[in-house]
Design an enzyme around this catalytic site. Sequence first.
Site: not given
Length: 241
Positions: A114, A217, A219
């Site tokens: 990001c 994202h 994660e």
Amino acid sequence: MKPLIGITGNIRQDKETNHNISWRYSYSLHDFSQLVYQAGGIPVTLPLLDDGIAGEMIEKLDGLILSGGEDIHPLLYQQEPQTKLGPLNLRRDQFELSLLKQALEQDKAILGICRGIQLINVYFGGSLYQDLQSLEPSYLQHRQQSDLSQAHHHVQIQKDSYLAQLLPDIIKVNSYHHQAIHHLAKSLTATAYSPDGLVEAVEYLDKDHSLLAVQWHPEIQAQGDPEQFKLFTDLVERSKK
Ligand code: MN
């Protein structure tokens, strides 16, 4: 040996209720630590200090995650701040640019997420859209209002890229950004695009560079998505080299 992976941190100030005391905390998203650990690496949060320590910090590490966060100061890419610019953190910009410079010079593996992909583009001389919603209405919604564990839009991955060795041609990703790469830096290769044509991934991989970055994202998605998890196992593998 398990590689040591640094995750760029930030500072948060919390006021204690009923007392006039505030505490400053160094933090990074726990998801990064959890995924690096699951992928076979040792995660460590890098506190936001000053440039002087960046070189020695990077020497200790095998890999670096440039994490998400505030907008990058537009003066760093030769633009004046526009009205829809979000919160800035110039001190963090400067520290992370130093970490990135050191990681590149010391041939460490890098994964940008990001804000990370944007910082990488700015480092190499590219520019950003300061606010996507100020652009033509044909642009997709890139700041979703649903749970970030849910995919929000498609991205198409370029066939001959390194990223294509990890992920299928077309994937669904979450999206939580109001800025994006505008002019792509010359050193970088764009490896994924959203349907409205924004760059959603870049890479710079040769014998001296080991850099991959994405605008979404992973994660958050990776916990329930084995494909996204590959970005973390790949970072751990690249960090061993
Ligand atoms: Mn997006």
